[in-house]
Each structure stands twice: as C-alpha cells, then as structure tokens.
Design a protein around this motif. Structure first.
Motif, PDB file in Angstrom:
ATOM      1  N   THR A 222      28.081  31.861  49.415  1.00  0.00           N
ATOM      2  CA  THR A 222      28.846  30.905  48.710  1.00  0.00           C
ATOM      3  C   THR A 222      28.772  31.026  47.206  1.00  0.00           C
ATOM      4  N   THR A 223      27.722  31.423  46.836  1.00  0.00           N
ATOM      5  CA  THR A 223      27.293  32.000  45.614  1.00  0.00           C
ATOM      6  C   THR A 223      28.230  33.283  44.869  1.00  0.00           C
ATOM      7  N   LYS A 224      28.351  34.205  46.046  1.00  0.00           N
ATOM      8  CA  LYS A 224      29.274  35.438  45.720  1.00  0.00           C
ATOM      9  C   LYS A 224      30.673  34.935  45.466  1.00  0.00           C
ATOM     10  N   LEU A 225      30.877  33.883  46.500  1.00  0.00           N
ATOM     11  CA  LEU A 225      32.568  33.462  46.377  1.00  0.00           C
ATOM     12  C   LEU A 225      32.664  32.625  44.980  1.00  0.00           C
ATOM     13  N   GLN A 226      31.732  31.930  44.497  1.00  0.00           N
ATOM     14  CA  GLN A 226      31.935  31.326  43.297  1.00  0.00           C
ATOM     15  C   GLN A 226      31.951  32.065  42.151  1.00  0.00           C
ATOM     16  N   ARG A 227      31.118  33.192  42.243  1.00  0.00           N
ATOM     17  CA  ARG A 227      31.204  34.397  41.110  1.00  0.00           C
ATOM     18  C   ARG A 227      32.579  34.867  40.928  1.00  0.00           C
ATOM     19  N   ARG A 228      33.137  35.176  42.141  1.00  0.00           N
ATOM     20  CA  ARG A 228      34.395  35.990  42.294  1.00  0.00           C
ATOM     21  C   ARG A 228      35.452  34.889  41.772  1.00  0.00           C
ATOM     22  N   ARG A 229      35.248  33.743  42.245  1.00  0.00           N
ATOM     23  CA  ARG A 229      36.490  32.814  41.557  1.00  0.00           C
ATOM     24  C   ARG A 229      36.253  32.707  40.173  1.00  0.00           C
ATOM     25  N   GLU A 230      35.217  32.823  39.825  1.00  0.00           N
ATOM     26  CA  GLU A 230      34.801  32.442  38.268  1.00  0.00           C
ATOM     27  C   GLU A 230      35.606  33.932  37.417  1.00  0.00           C
ATOM     28  N   GLU A 231      35.371  35.070  38.142  1.00  0.00           N
ATOM     29  CA  GLU A 231      35.911  36.278  37.635  1.00  0.00           C
ATOM     30  C   GLU A 231      37.515  36.148  37.621  1.00  0.00           C
ATOM     31  N   GLU A 232      37.943  35.635  38.647  1.00  0.00           N
ATOM     32  CA  GLU A 232      39.550  35.500  38.737  1.00  0.00           C
ATOM     33  C   GLU A 232      39.959  34.417  37.820  1.00  0.00           C
ATOM     34  N   ARG A 233      39.181  33.228  37.462  1.00  0.00           N
ATOM     35  CA  ARG A 233      39.654  32.503  36.323  1.00  0.00           C
ATOM     36  C   ARG A 233      39.722  32.910  35.148  1.00  0.00           C
ATOM     37  N   LYS A 234      38.611  33.738  34.740  1.00  0.00           N
ATOM     38  CA  LYS A 234      38.545  34.580  33.458  1.00  0.00           C
ATOM     39  C   LYS A 234      39.790  35.573  33.458  1.00  0.00           C
ATOM     40  N   ALA A 235      40.106  36.172  34.238  1.00  0.00           N
ATOM     41  CA  ALA A 235      41.092  37.249  34.386  1.00  0.00           C
ATOM     42  C   ALA A 235      42.371  36.659  34.099  1.00  0.00           C
ATOM     43  N   GLU A 236      42.522  35.537  34.879  1.00  0.00           N
ATOM     44  CA  GLU A 236      43.850  34.723  34.502  1.00  0.00           C
ATOM     45  C   GLU A 236      43.744  33.829  33.106  1.00  0.00           C
ATOM     46  N   LYS A 237      42.812  33.531  32.807  1.00  0.00           N
ATOM     47  CA  LYS A 237      42.750  33.043  31.326  1.00  0.00           C
ATOM     48  C   LYS A 237      43.234  34.022  30.305  1.00  0.00           C
ATOM     49  N   ALA A 238      42.607  35.465  30.619  1.00  0.00           N
ATOM     50  CA  ALA A 238      42.653  36.362  29.494  1.00  0.00           C
ATOM     51  C   ALA A 238      44.304  36.887  29.521  1.00  0.00           C
ATOM     52  N   ARG A 239      44.808  36.662  30.662  1.00  0.00           N
ATOM     53  CA  ARG A 239      46.124  37.192  30.721  1.00  0.00           C
ATOM     54  C   ARG A 239      47.031  36.209  29.835  1.00  0.00           C
ATOM     55  N   LEU A 240      46.730  34.941  30.378  1.00  0.00           N
ATOM     56  CA  LEU A 240      47.480  33.751  29.317  1.00  0.00           C
ATOM     57  C   LEU A 240      47.280  33.735  28.101  1.00  0.00           C
ATOM     58  N   ASP A 241      45.750  34.209  27.474  1.00  0.00           N
ATOM     59  CA  ASP A 241      45.698  34.298  26.118  1.00  0.00           C
ATOM     60  C   ASP A 241      46.368  35.374  25.642  1.00  0.00           C
ATOM     61  N   ALA A 242      46.479  36.400  26.101  1.00  0.00           N
ATOM     62  CA  ALA A 242      47.187  37.821  25.801  1.00  0.00           C
ATOM     63  C   ALA A 242      48.870  37.463  25.477  1.00  0.00           C
ATOM     64  N   GLU A 243      49.313  36.807  26.638  1.00  0.00           N
ATOM     65  CA  GLU A 243      50.720  36.545  26.547  1.00  0.00           C
ATOM     66  C   GLU A 243      50.891  35.428  25.355  1.00  0.00           C
ATOM     67  N   LYS A 244      50.236  34.278  25.073  1.00  0.00           N
ATOM     68  CA  LYS A 244      50.477  33.502  24.090  1.00  0.00           C
ATOM     69  C   LYS A 244      50.284  34.412  22.556  1.00  0.00           C
ATOM     70  N   ALA A 245      49.261  35.302  22.594  1.00  0.00           N
ATOM     71  CA  ALA A 245      49.230  35.971  21.369  1.00  0.00           C
ATOM     72  C   ALA A 245      50.355  36.850  21.015  1.00  0.00           C
ATOM     73  N   ALA A 246      51.051  37.399  21.945  1.00  0.00           N
ATOM     74  CA  ALA A 246      52.194  38.162  21.944  1.00  0.00           C
ATOM     75  C   ALA A 246      53.244  37.206  21.423  1.00  0.00           C
ATOM     76  N   ARG A 247      53.501  36.176  21.742  1.00  0.00           N
ATOM     77  CA  ARG A 247      54.509  34.981  21.433  1.00  0.00           C
ATOM     78  C   ARG A 247      54.459  34.773  20.088  1.00  0.00           C
ATOM     79  N   GLU A 248      52.966  34.399  19.417  1.00  0.00           N
ATOM     80  CA  GLU A 248      52.949  34.051  18.259  1.00  0.00           C
ATOM     81  C   GLU A 248      53.188  35.335  17.455  1.00  0.00           C
ATOM     82  N   GLN A 249      52.954  36.599  17.667  1.00  0.00           N
ATOM     83  CA  GLN A 249      53.004  37.650  16.867  1.00  0.00           C
ATOM     84  C   GLN A 249      54.527  38.069  16.706  1.00  0.00           C
TER      85      GLN A 249
END
Length: 338
Positions: A222-249
């Motif tokens: 369960t600990t490993k699963l939670q870590r993986r989900r957290e990594e997936e959330r971070k990756a998704e957030k990074a993708r959204l942040d990059a998309e937002k920055a591209a729009r602003e630029q």
C-alpha cells in the motif's frame, strides 16, 4: 371411599354438574376461578392422557340414589380422587365422551395422528418388524405431511385444534428423527471433536502467523502504491503547469499544437516472488476507509436486498422490545402460534 368434604357436598346440592359445565365453557378458568382440589373431584365428563399421548374417556358422577361419586376410565372403574387431577383440565362434552367410548375418537383428533399414536394391533403375517427405524419414521412423516393441506385455511376452533394435533405430531416426529440422527452421528462428532482439539490449535496458530505476515506485506504494498500515485499526480501537475506556461507565453489565443494527454496505462503491481513456495499476486483495490455519513450510506444501500432484510429484522426487534412509531414502516397485529 373417604367421606366427601363439605365443599363437595355443597357442590352436589347446588348443582353437581356446575363445575364441569363452567369448565366446558371456559377451560382457561380451570385452576383459577374454577379451583382444583385433589380431594374434591367434580362430576362431569373428561379425558385423561396416556403415555402414548392418546386420551381415554373419563366419567365421574353420582349414580342414581347414591351419595358417593364413581369414576370410570375407558369403561374401567377407578377411584375418583385418583383420576381427578389427571383429567380435570380436559373437560369434554357428553356427546364427545360417548363417541370416544364407541371407538370413534375425539372431535379434535386428526385422523393421521390418531392412527399413528394408537396404531392397530399387529395382525397375522405382519412383518413390520423388518422395517428399519428410519423407514418407519419416514413413512409416518410422509403420512402426516399428506394431512397438512387439510389445514391450509382454518375457519373454526375445532379445525384449529385438529391442526394443532397434526402440528404437535409433526414436531414430535421431527424431534424423534433428530434424536436418532444425533445418536448415530454423535460418535463421529466426538471423534471429530477429539481430532480438532489436537490439530486446530496448530492450524490456527500457523494461520494467525501467516495472516500477520500478510498484513505487513499489504501495508508495504500500500505504501508503494501511494508513492506511485503521488508520482503520477506530480507528473500530471507538471504537464498542466507546462501547458499553462506555454499559453501564457504565446498568448491565450495562440494555438498550441501538442498531442492530447494520454492517461498513463494502469500497470498491475508486480507479484511477490518468494524463494520458497508460490508467488503472491498483488492487486490494487479500492476499500472503505471510514463512513462519514451513515444516513446517506443507508439510503444509498437501501435498495439492496440484504440491506432491506437486515433493516426489516432490526425493525421487528425494535417492535418486540416495545418501541413504537418507527419511521418508514407500517404495522399490523397478528397472532403467533408457539
């Protein structure tokens, strides 16, 4: 016979049949408003139960011109004071007494029950002794069950009394069969219990240890699963942040030609491979953590058959405990036979 008591003599003068007539009208009054004294038998017609649960007709009366009571059980003279306490709670009409004396049975007799409780004497050539005990009980149960439909609908007290006779007989046969079953099975149960006493502690101890290890493994997975989900959330957030920055630029109206995001493929957790024994599979499963709103959960699950049955039982338990005005139900008064 011993001299009659003053109460008995007074009863004879006032009305020798009064006690019996009152008992016929209201059997529940016997022993209450109609007192029963062992040395004061009352004139009337009754029946006395035998060991086989059949009934003998009983007559207690003053013969014409006599001041002493006489009693007859199934035509055989007996002492009134000895038979009285055995028959006083079973008053019967004069017509019922005569019918029983003529061998016609009792008005509330179920025919099947009467035949089984008081079977006819064996005749020449009867080989019933060759029938096994289970076959005999089986035949009696099947014969009794054929009479059940006779009482599918009961519309009078006499029929209800006959139905109770059949019910009693079926319960008796059920008990007899269960006793025989238990007697035959008991040695095997005792042997099984002895085996369980020796081996079950070993089984339970080993299983408890295995379950404890399993719980620790599940906690780690369960600990490993939670870590993986957290990594997936971070990756998704990074993708959204990059998309937002591209729009602003490039400006909000700029068209960004980028591939549509693709949800990461769900990868099953790797099995746990051991150096001894089989591997353990791991499955990601959504489980209930805690209930935050019981009423909402109850409403959501209320269409489930198991939930409905449980709620019905809980409501009945509350009614049995004397609680009224339970919301969501209607009630009715019904007679329950015990």
């Amino acid at each position: 016979m011993a001299e009659q008591s003053i109460g008995a003599l007074a009863s004879k003068i006032v009305g020798p049949w009064a006690w019996w007539q009152a008992a016929l009208k209201n059997p529940d009054a016997i022993g209450k408003t109609l007192p029963v004294h062992g040395d004061e038998p009352q004139q009337g017609y009754y029946r006395a139960k035998n060991k086989d649960k059949s009934f003998d007709p009983v007559a207690i009366y003053y013969p014409e011109g006599s001041s002493e009571l006489v009693a007859y059980r199934n035509g055989r003279e007996v002492r009134p004071d000895e038979i009285w306490t055995w028959c006083c709670r079973y008053p019967v009409s004069y017509a019922a007494y005569n019918a029983a004396m003529d061998g016609k049975g009792w008005p509330d007799d179920d025919k099947v029950v009467a035949a089984q409780v008081a079977p006819p004497e064996p005749t020449i050539g009867d080989n019933s002794g060759e029938v096994s005990e289970d076959e005999k009980i089986k035949d009696q149960i099947e014969a009794a069950l054929k009479g059940v439909d006779t009482y599918a609908k009961i519309t009078d007290d006499e029929t209800s009394a006959k139905a109770q006779s059949l019910r009693n007989r079926l319960n008796e046969l059920s008990g007899d069969a269960d006793k025989k079953r238990d007697a035959l099975k008991r040695p095997h149960l005792d042997a099984g219990a002895a085996i369980d006493k020796k081996w079950m502690p070993l089984v339970k101890n080993a299983k408890a240890g295995a379950d404890k290890v399993k719980a620790a493994m599940e906690a780690w997975e369960t600990t490993k699963l939670q870590r993986r989900r957290e990594e997936e959330r971070k990756a998704e957030k990074a993708r959204l942040d990059a998309e937002k920055a591209a729009r602003e630029q490039q400006g909000e109206t700029a068209v960004i030609e980028a591939p549509a995001p693709v949800a990461p493929a769900e990868v099953a957790p790797a099995p746990i491979r051991a150096t001894y024994g089989k591997a353990a599979s791991v499955q990601a499963k959504t489980v209930v953590d805690k209930v935050t709103d019981w009423p909402k959960l109850a409403v959501y699950m209320s269409n489930h058959e198991e939930c409905q049955e449980l709620l019905r039982k809980l409501a009945q338990r509350a009614l049995d405990a004397g609680r009224m005005n339970i919301p969501g139900i209607t009630t009715t008064e019904a007679a329950k036979v015990r």
